[in-house]
Write an enzyme that holds these catalytic residues in place. Structure first.
Site, PDB file in Angstrom:
ATOM      1  N   ARG A   1       3.590  -0.561   2.593  1.00 18.02           N
ATOM      2  CA  ARG A   1       2.754   0.523   2.740  1.00 18.02           C
ATOM      3  C   ARG A   1       2.980   0.832   4.278  1.00 18.02           C
ATOM      4  O   ARG A   1       3.029   0.180   5.446  1.00 18.02           O
ATOM      5  CB  ARG A   1       1.302   0.420   2.754  1.00 18.02           C
ATOM      6  CG  ARG A   1       0.888   0.500   1.430  1.00 18.02           C
ATOM      7  CD  ARG A   1       0.738   1.731   0.470  1.00 18.02           C
ATOM      8  NE  ARG A   1       0.608   1.551  -0.757  1.00 18.02           N
ATOM      9  CZ  ARG A   1       1.322   1.444  -1.860  1.00 18.02           C
ATOM     10  NH1 ARG A   1       2.694   1.003  -1.678  1.00 18.02           N
ATOM     11  NH2 ARG A   1       0.835   1.326  -3.223  1.00 18.02           N
TER      12      ARG A   1
ATOM     13  N   HIS B   1      10.012   6.167  -0.444  1.00 13.21           N
ATOM     14  CA  HIS B   1       8.928   5.573  -1.205  1.00 13.21           C
ATOM     15  C   HIS B   1       9.580   5.371  -2.653  1.00 13.21           C
ATOM     16  O   HIS B   1       9.067   5.680  -3.604  1.00 13.21           O
ATOM     17  CB  HIS B   1       7.654   6.087  -1.379  1.00 13.21           C
ATOM     18  CG  HIS B   1       6.532   5.237  -1.710  1.00 13.21           C
ATOM     19  ND1 HIS B   1       5.496   5.286  -1.362  1.00 13.21           N
ATOM     20  CD2 HIS B   1       6.465   4.219  -2.738  1.00 13.21           C
ATOM     21  CE1 HIS B   1       4.448   4.428  -1.609  1.00 13.21           C
ATOM     22  NE2 HIS B   1       5.181   3.690  -2.661  1.00 13.21           N
TER      23      HIS B   1
HETATM   24  P1  NDP Z   1       0.500  -9.328  -4.963  1.00 11.23           P
HETATM   25  O1  NDP Z   1      -1.025  -9.106  -4.665  1.00 11.23           O
HETATM   26  O2  NDP Z   1       1.247  -9.741  -6.012  1.00 11.23           O
HETATM   27  O3  NDP Z   1       0.848 -10.095  -3.353  1.00 11.23           O
HETATM   28  C1  NDP Z   1       0.236  -9.877  -2.151  1.00 11.23           C
HETATM   29  C2  NDP Z   1       0.591 -11.141  -1.229  1.00 11.23           C
HETATM   30  O4  NDP Z   1       0.384 -10.976   0.122  1.00 11.23           O
HETATM   31  C3  NDP Z   1       0.287 -12.392  -1.620  1.00 11.23           C
HETATM   32  O5  NDP Z   1       1.012 -13.540  -1.518  1.00 11.23           O
HETATM   33  C4  NDP Z   1      -0.768 -12.520  -0.685  1.00 11.23           C
HETATM   34  O6  NDP Z   1      -1.310 -13.886  -0.154  1.00 11.23           O
HETATM   35  C5  NDP Z   1      -0.482 -11.949   0.608  1.00 11.23           C
HETATM   36  N1  NDP Z   1      -1.629 -11.592   1.489  1.00 11.23           N
HETATM   37  C6  NDP Z   1      -2.580 -10.650   1.050  1.00 11.23           C
HETATM   38  N2  NDP Z   1      -3.320 -10.657   2.237  1.00 11.23           N
HETATM   39  C7  NDP Z   1      -2.532 -11.499   3.208  1.00 11.23           C
HETATM   40  C8  NDP Z   1      -3.409 -11.584   4.425  1.00 11.23           C
HETATM   41  N3  NDP Z   1      -4.202 -11.205   5.315  1.00 11.23           N
HETATM   42  N4  NDP Z   1      -2.624 -12.493   5.272  1.00 11.23           N
HETATM   43  C9  NDP Z   1      -1.229 -13.172   4.702  1.00 11.23           C
HETATM   44  N5  NDP Z   1      -0.881 -12.724   3.531  1.00 11.23           N
HETATM   45  C10 NDP Z   1      -1.632 -11.838   2.764  1.00 11.23           C
HETATM   46  O7  NDP Z   1       1.371  -7.798  -4.403  1.00 11.23           O
HETATM   47  P2  NDP Z   1       2.564  -7.378  -5.186  1.00 11.23           P
HETATM   48  O8  NDP Z   1       3.571  -8.489  -4.868  1.00 11.23           O
HETATM   49  O9  NDP Z   1       2.445  -7.029  -6.474  1.00 11.23           O
HETATM   50  O10 NDP Z   1       2.697  -6.063  -4.282  1.00 11.23           O
HETATM   51  C11 NDP Z   1       2.769  -6.095  -2.735  1.00 11.23           C
HETATM   52  C12 NDP Z   1       2.665  -4.548  -2.297  1.00 11.23           C
HETATM   53  O11 NDP Z   1       3.809  -4.106  -2.514  1.00 11.23           O
HETATM   54  C13 NDP Z   1       1.786  -3.657  -2.797  1.00 11.23           C
HETATM   55  O12 NDP Z   1       0.356  -3.918  -2.415  1.00 11.23           O
HETATM   56  C14 NDP Z   1       2.409  -2.377  -2.645  1.00 11.23           C
HETATM   57  O13 NDP Z   1       1.569  -1.796  -1.382  1.00 11.23           O
HETATM   58  C15 NDP Z   1       3.753  -2.556  -2.323  1.00 11.23           C
HETATM   59  N6  NDP Z   1       4.705  -1.800  -3.170  1.00 11.23           N
HETATM   60  C16 NDP Z   1       5.534  -0.710  -2.601  1.00 11.23           C
HETATM   61  C17 NDP Z   1       6.242  -0.157  -3.689  1.00 11.23           C
HETATM   62  C18 NDP Z   1       7.381   0.616  -3.054  1.00 11.23           C
HETATM   63  O14 NDP Z   1       8.236   1.197  -4.065  1.00 11.23           O
HETATM   64  N7  NDP Z   1       7.616   0.763  -1.585  1.00 11.23           N
HETATM   65  C19 NDP Z   1       6.376  -0.445  -5.028  1.00 11.23           C
HETATM   66  C20 NDP Z   1       5.416  -1.427  -5.461  1.00 11.23           C
HETATM   67  C21 NDP Z   1       4.396  -1.927  -4.422  1.00 11.23           C
HETATM   68  P3  NDP Z   1      -1.930 -14.937  -1.533  1.00 11.23           P
HETATM   69  O15 NDP Z   1      -0.648 -15.318  -2.240  1.00 11.23           O
HETATM   70  O16 NDP Z   1      -2.347 -16.073  -0.724  1.00 11.23           O
HETATM   71  O17 NDP Z   1      -2.800 -14.245  -2.127  1.00 11.23           O
HETATM   72  C1  OXD Z   2       3.102   0.851  -5.867  1.00 10.62           C
HETATM   73  C2  OXD Z   2       4.005   2.037  -5.508  1.00 10.62           C
HETATM   74  O1  OXD Z   2       2.089   0.234  -5.428  1.00 10.62           O
HETATM   75  O2  OXD Z   2       4.768   2.305  -6.240  1.00 10.62           O
HETATM   76  O3  OXD Z   2       3.146   0.512  -7.459  1.00 10.62           O
HETATM   77  O4  OXD Z   2       3.972   1.921  -4.238  1.00 10.62           O
END
Ligand code: NDP
Ligand code: OXD
Length: 315
Positions: free
Chosen positions: A230, A278
């Site tokens: 993001r 994006h």
């Molecule tokens: P998940 O919820 O599966 O994974 C999030 C990860 O981030 C986990 O490993 C979590 O730790 C870690 N995390 C969260 N908060 C913290 C923190 N404060 N400090 C350290 N680590 C942290 O998310 P996804 O993998 O499904 O997606 C990740 C992001 O990708 C989405 O939230 C979205 O914003 C972005 N995205 C972007 C897209 C694009 O096209 N650009 C498309 C899809 C998604 P823990 O394992 O310990 O819980």
């Molecule tokens: C998502 C994205 O969060 O597309 O799935 O950014």
């Protein structure tokens, strides 16, 4: 008397998209009444909502919602809404075809920069046959912030090519072939061994603005930033300053504080910034439909559905 069908509303920021998803979801949920939500539609009370970045009015007008299904992985566009009540369950897509796309995106960016493919493209224009020295993976240690559904797949895919890969998460994680770090206490050690920083964190109160001058200064010199999570994770002025000072060699950016990225934003014309709109991973429609319809049917049967967002952490 026949029981009225349970109502499901669909809401996105674009009316045509809302109509399109309404049609898709109605076809996939024939036993429900699927309605395209419009502002002011407070006389139609739904049990479920299927949304992407909905307006705050939605939750104000829909006090009876039992669950909200997000048409994406990141739920920041829902969690920030003041009218979302603490007892409304929020579900998100898990992978839904995005993990593979994220891995392709990151591998493309790393290979392009480390192997000098841009240089070869320039040299082709000059008909110059001029090989660059061999690349050692050890010189390009990759660090993935966020080891969730997407980050863990990216980390493993990059490690499979032979790059040294580390990951950082909130809680301890174990992934074969990846050095894992967790929590604030291990962030500096993770950054100190990282040259290519890949951001796949969710945007929460804890992670907003995390990619700032202090963090960038802790990376290896001539670092590369790949932000595919993001825009709100990034302090843009700090990234631009680090590019100008040379601490950052390049930034590959898919997401921005303002989307679409304003025409006059300095990123557009910076020679060492690569921009995509994006699209690092695009939700695959069939997989989204399958996850959401299955979730709604599980809840209707009184069972648990996958992808529940933890309200205390916001992801
Ligand atoms: P998940 O919820 O599966 O994974 C999030 C990860 O981030 C986990 O490993 C979590 O730790 C870690 N995390 C969260 N908060 C913290 C923190 N404060 N400090 C350290 N680590 C942290 O998310 P996804 O993998 O499904 O997606 C990740 C992001 O990708 C989405 O939230 C979205 O914003 C972005 N995205 C972007 C897209 C694009 O096209 N650009 C498309 C899809 C998604 P823990 O394992 O310990 O819980
Ligand atoms: C998502 C994205 O969060 O597309 O799935 O950014």
């Amino acid at each position: 008397m026949k029981e009225a069908a349970v109502k499901v509303i669909v809401a996105t920021p674009v009316a045509a998209e809302t109509e399109r998803w309404q049609g898709i979801m109605q076809a996939a949920l024939p036993e429900f009444e699927v309605i395209a939500w419009r502002p002011g539609m407070s006389d139609t009370l739904a049990r479920y909502a299927i949304v992407w970045s909905p307006p705050d009015d939605l939750f104000r007008d829909q006090p009876g919602l039992r669950a909200v299904f997000n048409l994406g992985a990141g739920v920041d566009g829902i969690m920030r809404l003041p009218s979302l009540t603490p007892d409304t369950a929020v579900y998100r897509l898990q992978d839904a075809g995005m993990a593979g796309q994220m891995a392709e995106y990151v591998i493309h960016a790393i290979a392009e920069l480390s192997r000098g493919f841009e240089t070869y493209r320039r040299r082709q224009n000059e008909a110059a046959w001029s090989p660059l020295p061999a690349v050692r993976h050890a010189e390009w240690p990759v660090g993935v912030m966020g080891l969730g559904k997407l980050g863990s797949h990216v980390a493993q895919s990059v490690a499979a090519l032979g790059y040294p890969v580390a990951g950082w998460a909130r809680s301890p994680r174990d992934h074969q072939g990846i050095d894992t770090f967790h929590g604030d206490g291990q962030l500096d050690a993770f950054l100190a061994r990282t040259r290519v920083l890949v951001n796949l964190l969710p945007l929460t109160a804890e992670t907003a603005g995390i990619i700032n001058a202090a963090l960038i200064a802790k990376l290896k010199p001539h670092a590369v930033l790949i932000n595919i999570a993001r825009g709100g994770h990034v302090v843009d002025a700090d990234v631009l300053a680090a590019l100008d000072s040379g601490q950052l060699q390049s930034a590959v950016l898919d997401v921005f504080n303002d989307e679409p990225l304003p025409q006059d934003h300095p990123y557009w014309r910076h020679p060492r910034v690569r921009i995509t709109p994006h699209v690092a991973a695009v939700t695959l429609e069939d997989q989204a439909v399958q996850q959401i319809t299955e979730g709604i049917r599980l809840l209707e049967r009184g069972q648990q559905a996958p992808g529940l967002v933890a309200r205390d952490t916001g992801y």
